[in-house]
Design a protein around this motif. Structure first.
Motif, mmCIF file in Angstrom:
data_model
loop_
_atom_site.group_PDB
_atom_site.id
_atom_site.type_symbol
_atom_site.label_atom_id
_atom_site.label_comp_id
_atom_site.label_asym_id
_atom_site.label_seq_id
_atom_site.Cartn_x
_atom_site.Cartn_y
_atom_site.Cartn_z
ATOM 1 N N GLY A 124 15.877 61.232 41.038
ATOM 2 C CA GLY A 124 16.815 60.920 39.796
ATOM 3 C C GLY A 124 18.302 61.039 40.506
ATOM 4 O O GLY A 124 18.983 61.579 39.201
ATOM 5 N N THR A 154 14.408 52.295 36.733
ATOM 6 C CA THR A 154 15.912 51.679 37.327
ATOM 7 C C THR A 154 15.223 50.280 37.678
ATOM 8 O O THR A 154 14.094 50.525 38.053
ATOM 9 C CB THR A 154 16.650 52.616 38.298
ATOM 10 O OG1 THR A 154 17.978 51.367 37.973
ATOM 11 C CG2 THR A 154 15.945 52.059 39.370
ATOM 12 N N ILE A 189 22.526 59.576 35.202
ATOM 13 C CA ILE A 189 21.988 60.416 35.274
ATOM 14 C C ILE A 189 20.684 60.599 34.511
ATOM 15 O O ILE A 189 21.081 61.049 33.374
ATOM 16 C CB ILE A 189 22.143 61.225 36.004
ATOM 17 C CG1 ILE A 189 22.600 60.980 37.144
ATOM 18 C CG2 ILE A 189 20.660 62.418 36.293
ATOM 19 C CD1 ILE A 189 23.364 62.073 38.475
ATOM 20 N N ALA A 194 17.585 65.694 39.375
ATOM 21 C CA ALA A 194 18.040 65.495 37.553
ATOM 22 C C ALA A 194 18.019 66.404 37.010
ATOM 23 O O ALA A 194 17.379 67.840 37.339
ATOM 24 C CB ALA A 194 17.698 64.055 37.236
ATOM 25 N N PHE A 253 21.254 55.065 39.091
ATOM 26 C CA PHE A 253 21.072 55.053 37.900
ATOM 27 C C PHE A 253 22.255 55.179 37.446
ATOM 28 O O PHE A 253 23.089 55.862 37.791
ATOM 29 C CB PHE A 253 20.334 56.658 37.399
ATOM 30 C CG PHE A 253 18.969 56.511 37.916
ATOM 31 C CD1 PHE A 253 17.716 56.364 37.459
ATOM 32 C CD2 PHE A 253 18.927 57.497 39.382
ATOM 33 C CE1 PHE A 253 16.278 56.365 37.773
ATOM 34 C CE2 PHE A 253 17.618 57.776 40.188
ATOM 35 C CZ PHE A 253 16.623 57.099 38.967
ATOM 36 N N ARG A 270 21.326 62.394 29.318
ATOM 37 C CA ARG A 270 21.152 62.127 30.046
ATOM 38 C C ARG A 270 22.878 62.724 30.261
ATOM 39 O O ARG A 270 23.248 63.129 29.843
ATOM 40 C CB ARG A 270 21.813 60.444 29.720
ATOM 41 C CG ARG A 270 22.386 59.715 28.553
ATOM 42 C CD ARG A 270 22.896 58.721 28.590
ATOM 43 N NE ARG A 270 24.377 59.055 27.323
ATOM 44 C CZ ARG A 270 23.964 58.691 26.323
ATOM 45 N NH1 ARG A 270 23.443 58.958 25.318
ATOM 46 N NH2 ARG A 270 25.063 58.988 25.358
ATOM 47 N N VAL A 286 15.826 55.442 30.145
ATOM 48 C CA VAL A 286 17.127 55.060 30.988
ATOM 49 C C VAL A 286 18.139 54.485 30.565
ATOM 50 O O VAL A 286 19.055 54.081 30.829
ATOM 51 C CB VAL A 286 17.186 55.236 32.649
ATOM 52 C CG1 VAL A 286 18.367 55.393 32.988
ATOM 53 C CG2 VAL A 286 16.555 57.041 32.880
ATOM 54 N N LEU A 313 10.611 58.455 38.320
ATOM 55 C CA LEU A 313 11.811 58.112 38.484
ATOM 56 C C LEU A 313 11.934 56.642 38.614
ATOM 57 O O LEU A 313 13.307 56.042 37.851
ATOM 58 C CB LEU A 313 12.651 59.524 38.061
ATOM 59 C CG LEU A 313 12.958 60.223 36.868
ATOM 60 C CD1 LEU A 313 13.751 61.285 37.690
ATOM 61 C CD2 LEU A 313 13.579 60.336 35.787
#
Lengths: 640, 202
Positions: A114, A523, A535, A199, A532, A553, A7, A519
């Motif tokens: 997410g 971050t 995402i 997500a 995030f 993403r 990410v 997830l």
């Protein structure tokens, strides 16, 4: 950490970052502080508040143990003792256990699925304030010697107008209204977040097991908590305006209370227990360093438990005149629920067996869970059998059983969860050495306190007595139990020291200190206000394990005003954007108005009428959009 | 081994609101309906539970008068027509029709509340007479809270829809308000049957 955090490739520039902070963050000043709607801020406050109530409930428990340490003790009189055990049970069930589990969900679920913020963030803030005000109300009443004193399940006729005059039980009944409104609203917030804000790519069968646990729990809350709200409303109207729901002289029935209470009360146990199963699955995967064995079995077991949990309530009523055939049914149902629990335990054992174990503090708490819960489960099977239950009903055997199940089943995993997620929440690690002391003292202290209670119950010591004579043979075991309570108190003190020291000066935590798969570890620690920057698009159940877990993403979501991505329920395909409300004071003010209504209604039924006016005004102001807001939203609008 | 091509979802191409169960608001409303539906179900169960506790039913009371309750029921069923019309207008984003429909619904809501006041006077039992009275008043009071809150929601939304600039997501709010209206009316039907005929059918 050398591992690539996928990410991170979408990191915003410092300029962008500032914009996001302003759009999503908590505004400055006291009003700003009260206006925050960030799920992490609310979740954090929720957790801290619930732990403060846990400490208060724990102090009450310690007082009871001191009183019972020796026979014929005069430290605490019977009236205060009644209030103390009622407040202890009420605090632990309504102000600690359920709220802390939901609080963990509020903090973790949006990170795990997410997304940038929880669904209905203002409602989430409102639910928190309602919970806080309810707790403050009951403790204020307790401090003024009008604390409830009819036990945490407030059976009429004892809790009815005839045998409990005064306001004590009314405060209890309204506390139920506060906590259940909060719990129910939080369940809506969590369900919507889980089903609609995952997500892209996180299909239902890729959802982390903790998220599944919170989903099942939230649905259980939706169908269980209305029963206690209805029951306590009937109790307070019986007491204040002369209805007769629980009055047998006028066609009511005290048993109706027991049915309604336990129709809530038994699912409640699983509402507390299932989130803990989610903690366990998360911790075991990470510390066994392999995916949990039997993901579908674990999910289906939790769902099965969620359903079966509604079919057990009469096993709390084996000592009543409920029909014998019915009791047999509930005995069978109570035994059946052991099956999904056992399936889960076997899946975890298999995972541990095949894993490369990393014996850190979170795993220790989970291993203790196995030990304690199995003992609690065995006494549970004993109590599920009607004839045996009748013998030990209302004795310390039941006290021992319920603490083995609830502390072993929920509090130990919760402490494991604190050690596990503390670095994510604060950016610092808890001290491992202090953690081990905390764990071992808690584990030993717990067993020393509660194991003797099995025997005390079998020797006939009833629950809820403020003292006992010296010549009945209960003295030694009570002294041992009190000694154990002292050990637990020391372990809790160590935990507090650990939290405060680590919060201030603990070792800094990287993104992902445990090499975990889900997830929330993708971050920063602590996460930025927007969770995030981009995402992620996920393609596996363990998105951070292996190179193909995160495959892309989401671009193009507005930073200011804050926008989020809404996806489809089953396959989490991108569906539409949703603009988020900005922080605002109205959820707080609405909660204040609601509190005035609830507390006022203890003193006059007219408070429901007049109190509704400020509530309606506050809720309308909350809903009403500002002019600038409409312009901003129209600028981003795109028709479906 | 090279990394597979990174996928990118361009959110600017996605709509900024959606109707029905695609929207967050639908799920929020659904949650409220599930909870409140459970409360109604419990209130109905309690009615039948206390009925098993006595020999004579209704105990020491005449059954409620049928007239106001039946009139209100018919009116509620009739209101489903403008409610559906408004809901469809909202989903077509037809502002003039939405405005008309919302105010018609506000009118119906006002009528429900007036008739409901008369219903309370025609129950032939007080809440503190006996458990039967308590159960009946609880059922009617619970439903009245829903009629009142739905009336208020609808009024606020009707005023909001009179503004010059209307966001698209307001139409979603109107549509979900229509769904909630269905809930309030349909939940009434079993409650009506229990209050008015539970005391008549043996």
């Amino acid at each position: 950490m050398s591992r690539d955090i996928p990410v991170g490739r979408g990191e915003p520039s410092p300029d962008e970052n500032g914009k996001l902070e302003r759009a999503w963050g908590t505004p400055p000043g006291l009003v700003g502080w009260l206006s925050s709607i960030d799920h992490k801020v609310i979740g954090y406050r929720f957790i801290v508040t619930a732990m403060a109530f846990f400490a208060a409930g724990g102090i009450l428990a310690a007082l009871m143990r001191l009183q019972l340490a020796v026979p014929e003790n005069s430290l605490i009189g019977p009236d205060l003792y009644n209030q103390i055990f009622t407040m202890h049970g009420t605090t632990m069930m309504f102000l600690f256990a359920v709220p802390v589990m939901q609080a963990m969900g509020v903090y973790l679920v949006p990170l795990m699925v997410g997304t940038r913020n929880i669904a209905f963030p203002r409602l989430n803030a409102y639910a928190y304030w309602i919970y806080l005000f309810g707790g403050l109300m009951i403790y204020t009443a307790f401090a003024l010697d009008i604390g409830p004193d009819a036990g945490w399940f407030s059976y009429p006729p004892l809790a009815g107008p005839e045998f409990s005059p005064g306001k004590r039980v009314d405060f209890w009944a309204q506390l139920i209204t506060f906590t259940e409104v909060s719990g129910l609203l939080t369940s809506i917030v969590l369900i919507t977040t889980i089903l609609k804000l995952r997500a892209p790519g996180m299909t239902l069968d890729r959802m982390p097991l903790f998220v599944w646990a919170i989903l099942v729990t939230s649905f259980m809350i939706m169908f269980a908590m209305p029963a206690i709200m209805f029951a306590s409303t009937g109790l307070i109207t019986d007491r204040l305006v002369g209805t007769h729901f629980y009055n047998p002289a006028e066609g009511g029935d005290a048993m109706l209370w027991q049915h309604l209470f336990w129709f809530f009360g038994h699912p409640e146990v699983y509402i507390i227990f299932i989130p803990a199963l989610g903690f366990i699955s998360s911790i075991i995967a990470t510390f066994a360093r392999r995916p949990v064995f039997g993901y579908p079995v674990l999910v289906l077991s939790m769902i099965a438990t969620g359903f079966l949990g509604f079919g057990l309530w009469v096993h709390h009523m084996f000592a009543t005149d409920a029909p014998e055939l019915g009791k047999s049914f509930f005995t069978a149902a109570s035994m059946i629920i052991a099956i999904p629990t056992a399936l889960q335990i076997f899946c975890w054992i298999t995972t541990l067996w095949n894993g490369r174990l990393n014996f850190r503090v979170p795993l220790l708490f989970v291993l203790a869970f196995f030990f304690i819960l199995v003992i609690g489960g065995l006494t549970g099977i004993m109590l599920a059998s009607g004839p045996l239950d009748l013998q030990v009903h209302d004795t310390y055997f039941v006290v021992a059983h319920l603490h083995y199940v609830l502390i072993g089943g929920a509090v130990f995993p919760l402490f494991g969860a604190f050690y596990y997620w503390f670095p994510k929440i604060t950016g610092r690690m808890l001290n491992e050495r202090l953690g081990r002391w905390n764990f071992w003292l808690f584990f030993i202290g717990f067993n020393v306190t509660f194991f003797p209670m099995h025997h005390l119950g079998l020797y006939g010591m009833p629950r809820r007595v403020y003292t006992y004579p010296a010549n009945v043979g209960w003295s030694d075991l009570n002294a041992v139990a009190t000694l154990g309570a002292v050990v637990i108190a020391v372990s809790m003190l160590l935990f507090l020291v650990n939290v405060i020291r680590s919060y201030r000066s603990g070792a800094r935590s990287p993104h992902d200190p445990w090499s975990a798969p889900t997830l929330e570890w993708a971050t920063a620690s602590p996460p930025p206000v927007y969770n995030f920057a981009r995402i992620p698009i996920v393609a596996s159940r363990e998105p951070l394990w292996g190179p193909s877990g995160i495959v892309g993403r989401v671009d193009g979501l507005s930073m200011d005003p804050p926008e989020n991505l809404v996806t489809c329920v089953l396959d989490a395909a991108p569906d539409h954007r949703s603009v988020y409300p900005r922080p605002g004071i109205w959820p707080f003010l609405s909660a204040v108005a609601t509190t005035v209504l609830f507390v006022g209604s203890i003193f006059t039924p007219w408070a429901i009428v007049w109190g509704a006016v400020p509530v309606a005004i506050a809720l309308t102001a909350w809903f009403w959009p500002g002019k600038d807001e409409i312009d901003e939203h129209l600028a981003l609008e795109r028709k479906p | 081994m090279s990394r597979p091509q990174e996928q990118v979802v361009d959110a600017t191409q996605l709509p900024s609101y959606a109707f029905g169960n695609r929207s967050l608001m639908w799920w929020g409303t659904f949650g409220m309906m599930a909870i409140e539906g459970m409360v109604f179900a419990l209130a109905c169960i309690v009615y039948f539970y206390v009925r098993t506790r006595v020999d004579e039913w209704p105990p020491d009371a005449l059954p409620p008068e049928l007239v106001w309750g039946t009139a209100n029921t018919l009116l509620m069923l009739l209101s489903l027509v403008p409610n559906e019309w408004t809901k469809r207008a909202a989903e077509a984003e037809d502002l003039p029709k939405v405005r008309i429909g919302m105010w018609i619904c506000v009118g119906f809501g006002t009528a429900f509340l007036l008739l409901r006041t008369l219903e309370f006077t025609a129950l032939n039992v007080r809440w503190d007479t006996n458990a039967y009275g308590s159960a009946v008043w609880m059922l009617l009071a619970l439903h009245t809270i829903h009629v009142a809150t739905d009336f208020w929601d609808t009024t606020v939304l009707a005023v909001l829809m009179m503004q010059d600039r209307i966001e698209g997501k307001r139409y979603v709010d109107v549509s979900e308000n229509g769904m909630y209206w269905y809930f309030v009316v349909l939940a009434w039907l079993p409650i009506y049957a229990i209050i008015y005929f539970g005391a008549r059918v043996h």
